[in-house]
Design an enzyme around this catalytic site. Structure first.
Site, PDB file in Angstrom:
ATOM      1  N   ARG A 130      29.436   7.814  20.483  1.00  0.00           N
ATOM      2  CA  ARG A 130      29.405   7.101  21.761  1.00  0.00           C
ATOM      3  C   ARG A 130      28.760   7.935  22.859  1.00  0.00           C
ATOM      4  NH1 ARG A 130      35.798   6.259  21.489  1.00  0.00           N
ATOM      5  NH2 ARG A 130      35.216   6.328  19.285  1.00  0.00           N
ATOM      6  N   LYS A 186      36.281  17.511  11.046  1.00  0.00           N
ATOM      7  CA  LYS A 186      36.789  16.546  10.079  1.00  0.00           C
ATOM      8  C   LYS A 186      37.366  17.293   8.879  1.00  0.00           C
ATOM      9  CE  LYS A 186      33.431  12.787  10.847  1.00  0.00           C
ATOM     10  NZ  LYS A 186      34.379  11.761  11.286  1.00  0.00           N
TER      11      LYS A 186
HETATM   12  N1  BES Z   1      30.807   8.906  12.297  1.00  0.00           N
HETATM   13  C1  BES Z   1      32.173   8.693  12.573  1.00  0.00           C
HETATM   14  C2  BES Z   1      32.651   7.296  12.170  1.00  0.00           C
HETATM   15  C3  BES Z   1      32.649   6.984  10.694  1.00  0.00           C
HETATM   16  C4  BES Z   1      33.793   7.166   9.943  1.00  0.00           C
HETATM   17  C5  BES Z   1      31.543   6.431  10.091  1.00  0.00           C
HETATM   18  C6  BES Z   1      33.800   6.851   8.596  1.00  0.00           C
HETATM   19  C7  BES Z   1      31.552   6.106   8.739  1.00  0.00           C
HETATM   20  C8  BES Z   1      32.686   6.304   7.992  1.00  0.00           C
HETATM   21  C9  BES Z   1      32.445   8.859  14.058  1.00  0.00           C
HETATM   22  O1  BES Z   1      31.652   9.771  14.714  1.00  0.00           O
HETATM   23  C10 BES Z   1      33.854   9.327  14.200  1.00  0.00           C
HETATM   24  O2  BES Z   1      34.142  10.394  13.742  1.00  0.00           O
HETATM   25  N2  BES Z   1      34.698   8.517  14.849  1.00  0.00           N
HETATM   26  C11 BES Z   1      36.058   8.859  15.050  1.00  0.00           C
HETATM   27  C12 BES Z   1      36.424   8.496  16.466  1.00  0.00           C
HETATM   28  C13 BES Z   1      37.797   8.963  16.857  1.00  0.00           C
HETATM   29  C14 BES Z   1      37.821  10.461  16.986  1.00  0.00           C
HETATM   30  C15 BES Z   1      38.151   8.317  18.166  1.00  0.00           C
HETATM   31  C16 BES Z   1      36.898   8.071  14.060  1.00  0.00           C
HETATM   32  O3  BES Z   1      36.593   6.890  13.833  1.00  0.00           O
HETATM   33  O4  BES Z   1      37.814   8.630  13.490  1.00  0.00           O
HETATM   34 MN    MN Z   2      32.407  11.742  14.565  1.00  0.00          MN
END
Ligand code: BES
Ligand code: MN
Ligand code: ZN
Length: 499
Positions: A346, A272
């Protein structure tokens, strides 16, 4: 934890550092002085002085606004706080929020009396719950600027009434449980490795009916939990699957709860950006909510079996981390091609959902900070519900409504499912970017087990990505940081199944 008490004392004479009165918007349009509630036993002169003071302050009874009035003649307490309840009639959630806002504003005082409309047990319970949730501070790393209120006295007509006392007990249990969830979320990720979260579960169960089982790395390997292991393998701190259970004799039903417990989500090798990582200690909010809810259900001794499954891992980039294009074999044998290591939630949830539904519970609910798309769609105060069963989705929404948590139904559109097909495995862990929250829900749906007759276990998926962690101004009974979202909805659902 704040001490909650009942008293039939009057506003005039109650011994407290502050007494809280409610004000509602006066009927009609435009800004005008609010109408004070519960002031019948105050002298006429005191009532008009209060009204004049509120008018001078420009108070209008708006929900959540708190005005502090020192040394009001005719009131023994040295401070009167007037909290806006908004439009009349105030529903249960308006009462929770008002009590929470008042108790938050009065931090630094020791003993606070609430003279807010507690007409029946439900109203008294709502006030007590709001007060308990408002009287919170996270003090592990620094003392609170102003310590939370220590004692809240609810002024009611019948302090010995059975239903009122039960409502107070329930508020205590919920307040304590939500505080546990908030504390876990607020804990720095360096201090909360997967094993620490497992220890916290053991600790929370001690002396209660809750049984805890912790699967360590070796046991996860034996059980073929490829999702949890795969996500956890990049961290020096190994993953866990934690099973917490309240299983009373004569249970009316069996509810399984599954929580996402990513103690820190760096994204893994699909790293990230720094800003996106800042709040990712909160990525175990689902697991914290499940753990806290099981504890509350045990405290309330509900006649329902509740099994909580916490899928716990730290998502880190390293030489041992999973790579984009790696293939994992989940518990139960489904293979998943990992195209983005930041879609890790997931993966851990898939393992836990398979294990949870293999026990053939009557219902299964999962809670996860699963997608940024949830935040885009619904913001930071409204969570999403998806389900494989419309009736059960409505039950969850009804429980959330009663609990005072904002949830909104979201679909699982069939046409998005093929986007999760993989060239090399049964599934890919990412699909269409558009509708990302729904795609994640469709991914999880694949791991919900079936009954002997082939029908899937009724399942609901709660994506709480936005509401789990508050970075903006506090409001009502909600503080900055971990919010404890979903705890009260899960308990309300367990109560429904216990009936
Ligand atoms: N933990 C994150 C989702 C999240 C984002 C929670 C912002 C709280 C605030 C999750 O693991 C994630 O990174 N999801 C990705 C999925 C994508 C790579 C398909 C996302 O939502 O960007
Ligand atoms: Mn994530
Ligand atoms: Zn995550």
């Amino acid at each position: 934890m704040v001490r909650l008490e009942l008293s039939s004392k009057s506003v005039k004479s109650v011994a407290a550092d502050a007494v809280v009165l409610g004000a509602v918007r006066s009927p009609g349009t435009g800004r005008s002085a609010p109408v004070l509630l519960g002031v019948d036993d105050l002298p006429r002169a005191t009532r008009s002085a209060l009204s004049q003071a509120l008018a001078d302050l420009g108070a209008d009874g708006a929900a959540g606004a708190v005005h502090l009035l020192p040394r009001v003649a005719g009131v023994a307490a040295p401070l009167v706080a007037v909290v806006g309840l908004g439009e009349q009639p105030a529903d249960a959630e308006a009462l929770r929020r008002a009590a929470g806002a008042a108790v938050r504003a009065l931090a630094g005082r020791r003993r606070v009396a609430l003279a807010l409309p507690a007409g029946d047990a439900a109203a008294a319970g709502a006030l007590a719950e709001g007060a308990a949730l408002g009287a919170y501070a996270f003090t592990r790393y620094k003392a609170a600027d102003r310590a939370p209120v220590e004692q809240v006295v609810l002024l009611v007509d019948k302090p010995r009434d059975k239903a009122v006392r039960a409502a107070l007990e329930r508020a205590r249990a919920l307040g304590a449980a939500v505080a546990v969830a908030r504390d876990l979320v607020n804990t720095a990720p360096g201090d909360l490795a997967p094993a620490d979260l497992a220890d916290a579960a053991q600790e929370l169960a001690r002396g209660t009916s809750v049984q805890v089982r912790v699967l360590t790395e070796a046991e996860l390997a034996d059980g073929g939990y490829g999702g949890i292991l795969g996500v956890g393998q990049g961290s020096s701190r190994p993953p866990r699957l934690v099973v917490v259970e309240h299983a009373p004799k004569g249970a009316k039903a069996h509810l399984a709860l599954v929580g996402k417990g990513i103690t820190f989500d760096s994204g893994g090798l699909s790293l990230k950006p720094p800003a996106g990582m800042e709040t990712m200690k909160s990525d175990m909010s689902g697991a914290a909510a499940v753990l806290a809810a099981v504890r509350a259900v045990a405290d309330l001794d509900l006649p329902v079996r509740v099994t909580g499954w916490l899928a716990v891992a730290e998502n880190m980039p390293s030489g041992t981390a999973i790579r984009p294009s790696d293939v994992l074999t989940m518990h139960g044998g489904t293979t998943v091609e990992v195209l983005n290591t930041d879609a890790e939630g997931r993966l851990v949830m898939a393992d836990a959902l398979v294990a949870a539904t293999a026990e053939q519970p009557d219902r299964v609910v999962d809670v996860a900070t699963l997608t940024g798309a949830q935040v885009v769609a619904l913001g930071n105060r409204v969570s999403a519900v998806m389900a494989n069963d419309d009736a059960f989705r409505d039950d969850v929404l009804a429980a959330a409504e009663r609990a005072g948590e904002q949830f909104w139904p979201m679909p699982l559109p069939e046409e998005l499912r093929p986007s999760l097909d993989s060239q090399v495995a049964d599934l890919a862990n990412i699909g269409d970017r558009a509708g990302g929250m729904l795609v994640a829900g469709l991914f999880l749906r694949e791991f919900v087990g079936r009954r002997a007759d082939g029908s899937p276990v009724p399942w609901a998926h709660l994506d709480v990505a936005g509401p789990a962690f508050l970075t903006s101004e506090p409001h009502g009974y909600t503080h900055r940081g971990g919010t404890g979202v979903a705890v009260r909805t899960l308990v309300a659902l367990a109560e429904d199944l216990a009936r």
